[in-house]
Design a protein around this motif. Structure first.
Motif, mmCIF file in Angstrom:
data_model
loop_
_atom_site.group_PDB
_atom_site.id
_atom_site.type_symbol
_atom_site.label_atom_id
_atom_site.label_comp_id
_atom_site.label_asym_id
_atom_site.label_seq_id
_atom_site.Cartn_x
_atom_site.Cartn_y
_atom_site.Cartn_z
ATOM 1 N N ALA A 221 -5.802 2.761 15.155
ATOM 2 C CA ALA A 221 -6.571 1.469 14.384
ATOM 3 C C ALA A 221 -5.836 1.345 12.968
ATOM 4 C CB ALA A 221 -7.883 1.850 14.412
ATOM 5 N N GLN A 222 -5.673 2.833 12.522
ATOM 6 C CA GLN A 222 -5.066 3.062 11.133
ATOM 7 C C GLN A 222 -3.750 2.275 11.271
ATOM 8 O OE1 GLN A 222 -5.895 6.377 8.892
ATOM 9 N NE2 GLN A 222 -7.741 6.737 9.559
ATOM 10 N N GLU A 223 -3.008 2.644 12.364
ATOM 11 C CA GLU A 223 -1.512 2.104 12.228
ATOM 12 C C GLU A 223 -1.399 0.723 12.368
ATOM 13 O OE1 GLU A 223 2.321 1.837 12.085
ATOM 14 O OE2 GLU A 223 1.197 3.317 11.637
ATOM 15 N N VAL A 224 -2.358 0.015 13.030
ATOM 16 C CA VAL A 224 -2.592 -1.396 13.181
ATOM 17 C C VAL A 224 -2.777 -2.080 11.928
ATOM 18 C CG1 VAL A 224 -3.739 -3.336 14.050
ATOM 19 C CG2 VAL A 224 -3.073 -1.570 15.808
ATOM 20 N N ILE A 225 -3.847 -1.439 11.167
ATOM 21 C CA ILE A 225 -4.018 -2.187 9.554
ATOM 22 C C ILE A 225 -2.776 -1.763 8.719
ATOM 23 C CG2 ILE A 225 -5.550 -1.764 7.877
ATOM 24 C CD1 ILE A 225 -6.961 -3.389 10.227
ATOM 25 N N ARG A 226 -2.372 -0.781 8.898
ATOM 26 C CA ARG A 226 -1.195 -0.335 8.047
ATOM 27 C C ARG A 226 -0.047 -1.484 8.240
ATOM 28 N NH1 ARG A 226 3.706 1.078 7.620
ATOM 29 N NH2 ARG A 226 3.784 1.757 9.919
ATOM 30 N N GLN A 227 0.526 -1.446 9.622
ATOM 31 C CA GLN A 227 1.392 -2.503 9.711
ATOM 32 C C GLN A 227 0.978 -4.148 9.497
ATOM 33 O OE1 GLN A 227 4.537 -2.882 10.342
ATOM 34 N NE2 GLN A 227 4.673 -1.107 11.586
ATOM 35 N N HIS A 228 -0.261 -4.352 9.644
ATOM 36 C CA HIS A 228 -0.678 -5.677 9.252
ATOM 37 C C HIS A 228 -0.362 -5.953 7.487
ATOM 38 C CE1 HIS A 228 -3.085 -9.237 8.738
ATOM 39 N NE2 HIS A 228 -3.980 -8.578 7.805
ATOM 40 N N ARG A 229 -1.104 -4.881 6.962
ATOM 41 C CA ARG A 229 -0.872 -4.929 5.683
ATOM 42 C C ARG A 229 0.511 -5.051 5.170
ATOM 43 N NH1 ARG A 229 -5.830 -0.527 3.837
ATOM 44 N NH2 ARG A 229 -7.357 -1.935 4.154
ATOM 45 N N GLU A 230 1.439 -4.298 5.872
ATOM 46 C CA GLU A 230 2.887 -4.211 5.572
ATOM 47 C C GLU A 230 3.614 -5.433 5.602
ATOM 48 O OE1 GLU A 230 5.081 -2.124 4.167
ATOM 49 O OE2 GLU A 230 3.566 -0.491 3.878
ATOM 50 N N THR A 231 3.086 -6.340 6.596
ATOM 51 C CA THR A 231 3.778 -7.511 6.999
ATOM 52 C C THR A 231 3.203 -8.982 7.033
ATOM 53 O OG1 THR A 231 2.944 -7.471 9.425
ATOM 54 C CG2 THR A 231 5.261 -6.177 8.819
ATOM 55 N N HIS A 232 1.951 -8.812 6.763
ATOM 56 C CA HIS A 232 1.048 -10.299 6.702
ATOM 57 C C HIS A 232 1.716 -10.983 5.473
ATOM 58 C CE1 HIS A 232 -1.909 -12.961 7.632
ATOM 59 N NE2 HIS A 232 -2.477 -12.948 6.358
ATOM 60 N N VAL A 233 1.538 -10.301 4.511
ATOM 61 C CA VAL A 233 2.080 -11.313 3.406
ATOM 62 C C VAL A 233 3.462 -10.640 2.923
ATOM 63 C CG1 VAL A 233 1.406 -11.682 0.773
ATOM 64 C CG2 VAL A 233 -0.208 -11.672 2.595
ATOM 65 N N ALA A 234 4.251 -11.491 2.393
ATOM 66 C CA ALA A 234 5.563 -11.099 1.904
ATOM 67 C C ALA A 234 6.034 -11.669 0.684
ATOM 68 C CB ALA A 234 6.606 -11.254 3.238
ATOM 69 N N LYS A 235 7.073 -11.265 0.070
ATOM 70 C CA LYS A 235 7.461 -11.788 -1.174
ATOM 71 C C LYS A 235 7.771 -13.339 -0.937
ATOM 72 C CE LYS A 235 10.762 -11.360 -4.863
ATOM 73 N NZ LYS A 235 11.869 -10.724 -5.578
ATOM 74 N N LYS A 236 8.505 -13.668 0.275
ATOM 75 C CA LYS A 236 8.811 -14.817 0.521
ATOM 76 C C LYS A 236 7.343 -15.945 0.398
ATOM 77 C CE LYS A 236 8.601 -14.882 5.579
ATOM 78 N NZ LYS A 236 7.895 -14.210 6.242
ATOM 79 N N ASP A 237 6.395 -15.388 0.822
ATOM 80 C CA ASP A 237 5.066 -16.311 0.520
ATOM 81 C C ASP A 237 4.962 -16.671 -0.860
ATOM 82 O OD1 ASP A 237 4.509 -16.290 3.453
ATOM 83 O OD2 ASP A 237 3.723 -14.177 2.891
ATOM 84 N N PHE A 238 5.082 -15.866 -1.773
ATOM 85 C CA PHE A 238 4.804 -15.937 -3.195
ATOM 86 C C PHE A 238 6.152 -17.067 -3.655
ATOM 87 C CE2 PHE A 238 2.410 -12.296 -2.531
ATOM 88 C CZ PHE A 238 1.524 -12.498 -3.425
ATOM 89 N N GLU A 239 7.185 -16.933 -3.130
ATOM 90 C CA GLU A 239 8.394 -17.663 -3.427
ATOM 91 C C GLU A 239 8.170 -19.254 -3.124
ATOM 92 O OE1 GLU A 239 11.428 -15.566 -1.704
ATOM 93 O OE2 GLU A 239 11.985 -14.272 -3.414
ATOM 94 N N ARG A 240 7.487 -19.218 -1.728
ATOM 95 C CA ARG A 240 7.129 -20.490 -1.277
ATOM 96 C C ARG A 240 6.110 -21.324 -2.226
ATOM 97 N NH1 ARG A 240 5.202 -19.695 4.227
ATOM 98 N NH2 ARG A 240 7.284 -18.416 4.260
ATOM 99 N N ILE A 241 5.117 -20.391 -2.671
ATOM 100 C CA ILE A 241 3.951 -21.059 -3.381
ATOM 101 C C ILE A 241 4.513 -21.575 -4.698
ATOM 102 C CG2 ILE A 241 2.177 -20.243 -4.890
ATOM 103 C CD1 ILE A 241 1.336 -18.304 -2.372
#
Length: 165
Positions: A30-50
């Motif tokens: 469970a902890q690994e799934v949440i860590r992986q989600h936090r690592e990948t769900h939002v990326a710098k490219k999302d901020f650039e797109r905004i």
């Protein structure tokens, strides 16, 4: 499961999700799934797109557990301030303003899903469950941590509180 879900019912909040993940994957999974989600769900490219779409600000929601770690008995994974740090860094690099939004207070600011735990049946949650002192502690940590960051232009003290408070 401990969240009160029936077999086949989908998670409606982070509390439900973590109960399901722990039941199926165990604590480490469970902890690994949440860590992986936090690592990948939002990326710098999302901020650039905004930024590239002409917007100038982002709202970054977070639960108290990201700041202080979960309270005893709460299933959340935390702390995880490095993820808030990263979002603030990316916003600053992209010239965006940031509003940091305490989106899940200890005990909940309501019994609805946006606070991290949808409590069933409706009416189960009572405003006295909201730990306002601990909420203020989480806000104090956030304000002290980001007070010198020019891109942080606001801190929302809680999201969608109950009308009962």
């Amino acid at each position: 499961c401990s969240a009160g879900l029936k077999d086949g019912e989908e998670a409606q909040c982070e509390w439900d999700l973590l109960a399901i993940l722990r039941a199926t994957l165990g604590e480490q999974g469970a902890q690994e799934v949440i860590r992986q989600h936090r690592e990948t769900h939002v990326a710098k490219k999302d901020f650039e797109r905004i930024r590239d779409h002409g917007l100038n600000a982002v709202r970054v929601p977070f639960g108290y557990w990201v700041v202080l770690g979960p309270n005893v008995g709460d299933p959340y994974v935390g702390p995880g301030l490095e993820f808030l740090d990263r979002a603030v860094d990316w916003a600053e690099e992209c010239g965006l303003q940031v509003v940091l939004d305490l989106h899940g207070c200890p005990g909940g600011e309501s019994g609805e899903a946006p606070c991290g735990r949808k409590q069933r049946p409706h009416g189960t949650w009572q405003w006295q469950q909201w730990d306002m002192d601990q909420s203020l502690k989480a806000l104090e940590v956030v304000c002290q941590r980001y007070c010198n960051r020019g891109c942080v232009t606001g801190v929302a003290v809680c999201n969608e509180p109950s009308n009962e408070t």
